[in-house]
Design an enzyme around this catalytic site. Structure first.
Site, mmCIF file in Angstrom:
data_model
loop_
_atom_site.group_PDB
_atom_site.id
_atom_site.type_symbol
_atom_site.label_atom_id
_atom_site.label_comp_id
_atom_site.label_asym_id
_atom_site.label_seq_id
_atom_site.Cartn_x
_atom_site.Cartn_y
_atom_site.Cartn_z
ATOM 1 N N ARG A 40 0.826 -1.218 0.000
ATOM 2 C CA ARG A 40 0.000 0.000 0.000
ATOM 3 C C ARG A 40 0.863 1.273 0.000
ATOM 4 O O ARG A 40 0.545 2.249 0.648
ATOM 5 C CB ARG A 40 -0.958 0.005 1.195
ATOM 6 N N GLU A 64 -4.706 3.679 5.381
ATOM 7 C CA GLU A 64 -4.535 3.594 3.928
ATOM 8 C C GLU A 64 -5.070 4.842 3.247
ATOM 9 O O GLU A 64 -4.581 5.237 2.200
ATOM 10 C CB GLU A 64 -5.303 2.386 3.365
ATOM 11 N N SER A 83 -10.879 -0.249 2.849
ATOM 12 C CA SER A 83 -10.150 -0.511 4.088
ATOM 13 C C SER A 83 -9.515 0.775 4.595
ATOM 14 O O SER A 83 -8.830 1.471 3.855
ATOM 15 C CB SER A 83 -9.057 -1.553 3.863
#
Length: 301
Positions: A167, A286, A216
């Protein structure tokens, strides 16, 4: 004025919540949807020369906008959808929908983006956060990117000239992806399409797609699942204002209808603090928070 002579849609005092899958955010002073990369570059350079705030966003699937709104110019890449197919490769502009590209590649029997069939973001945004699922990341497909830097310059970078991690993309915070050159592997068309159907089924069953969300919220810490940690700590179903930890998946914060950016940020901080106290684990987000409020409105936009 900066937008004089530009093609594409322009809106004043546009609600940012319409540009976010979270459906959160105050008014943007000016929003512009450039139809070409050349138009985007002209506006970016003009804004920089006049010291007017300017930023580039995609489909808003990983962004939290401020309640106060944003000053200056917000550029939206969703009209930049140029695409050119090659031999098991594609050149595609940043605004192209990731899920659509995955489906189209699959129809050709090309493998590599099956994981992305249900991800709602754009190509540019996916690369900037190294989007992934089911153990695969978009970095595995990238050959090169064309990037816009803060000074208005455009640079083409080969894959070995920037870095990816979980990520993470080293361009984030420094540049924006305008176009990408992606590669694929030859595969069995029917198997690829079947895999994508299965991924979509799992996504629908396990994620709160019925309510506005940004996917998420937290990265998985090494050796752990963020969702399982948050659930074990008792956060499922808890809320602050209109922001609520999903009862379907604890790593999702949903907008129950009237959530504000402040609600989401407060819930994120409360969860991070609790997980740190209970498990000694520091959760990292994130999502990208754009927190520059409306200030010093200008009349020459």
């Amino acid at each position: 004025m900066i937008l004089d002579g530009m093609s594409g849609r322009v809106e004043k005092n546009y609600p940012l919540h319409k540009l976010s899958t979270w459906r959160i955010g105050g008014p943007a002073e000016t929003v512009y949807w450039p139809e070409t990369i050349e138009d985007l570059l002209k506006v970016w350079q003009r804004a920089q020369a006049r010291e007017i705030p300017v930023r580039l966003i995609g489909r808003g699937s990983n962004v939290l906008f401020p309640d106060e709104g944003l000053s200056g110019i917000t550029l939206v890449s969703t009209s930049l959808r140029g695409i050119s197919w090659g031999d098991h490769s594609v050149r595609v502009e940043a605004g192209y929908t990731l899920a659509r590209l995955a489906q189209e590649a699959g129809e050709l029997g090309w493998s590599g983006l099956e994981f992305a069939r249900g991800i709602p973001g754009s190509i540019g945004g996916a690369i900037m956060m190294n989007a992934g699922a089911h153990g695969v990341e978009i970095s595995s497909c990238v050959l090169s990117v064309s990037t816009l830097w803060a000074d208005g310059s455009i640079k083409k970078l080969k894959r070995d000239e920037f870095e990816f991690a979980y990520r993470f993309c080293s361009l984030r915070g420094h540049a924006w992806v305008l176009e990408a050159h992606l590669k694929f592997k030859a595969g069995e068309r029917e198997q690829i399409l079947q895999d994508m159907r299965e991924y979509l089924t799992k996504r629908t069953a396990n994620q709160p797609l019925e309510l506005p969300n940004a996917g998420s919220v937290f990265r998985n810490p090494p050796g752990h699942s963020a969702g399982r940690l948050i659930e074990a700590a008792g956060w499922k179903g808890r809320s602050i204002g209109g922001a609520k930890v999903s009862e379907k998946h604890a790593n999702f914060i949903v907008n129950t209808g009237l959530a504000t950016s402040s609600d989401v940020l407060a819930l994120i901080e409360a969860i991070k603090t609790d997980i740190q106290l209970k498990y000694g684990i520091s959760l990292q987000t994130e999502i990208e928070s754009i927190l520059t409020a409306r200030v010093n409105r200008r009349r020459d936009v």
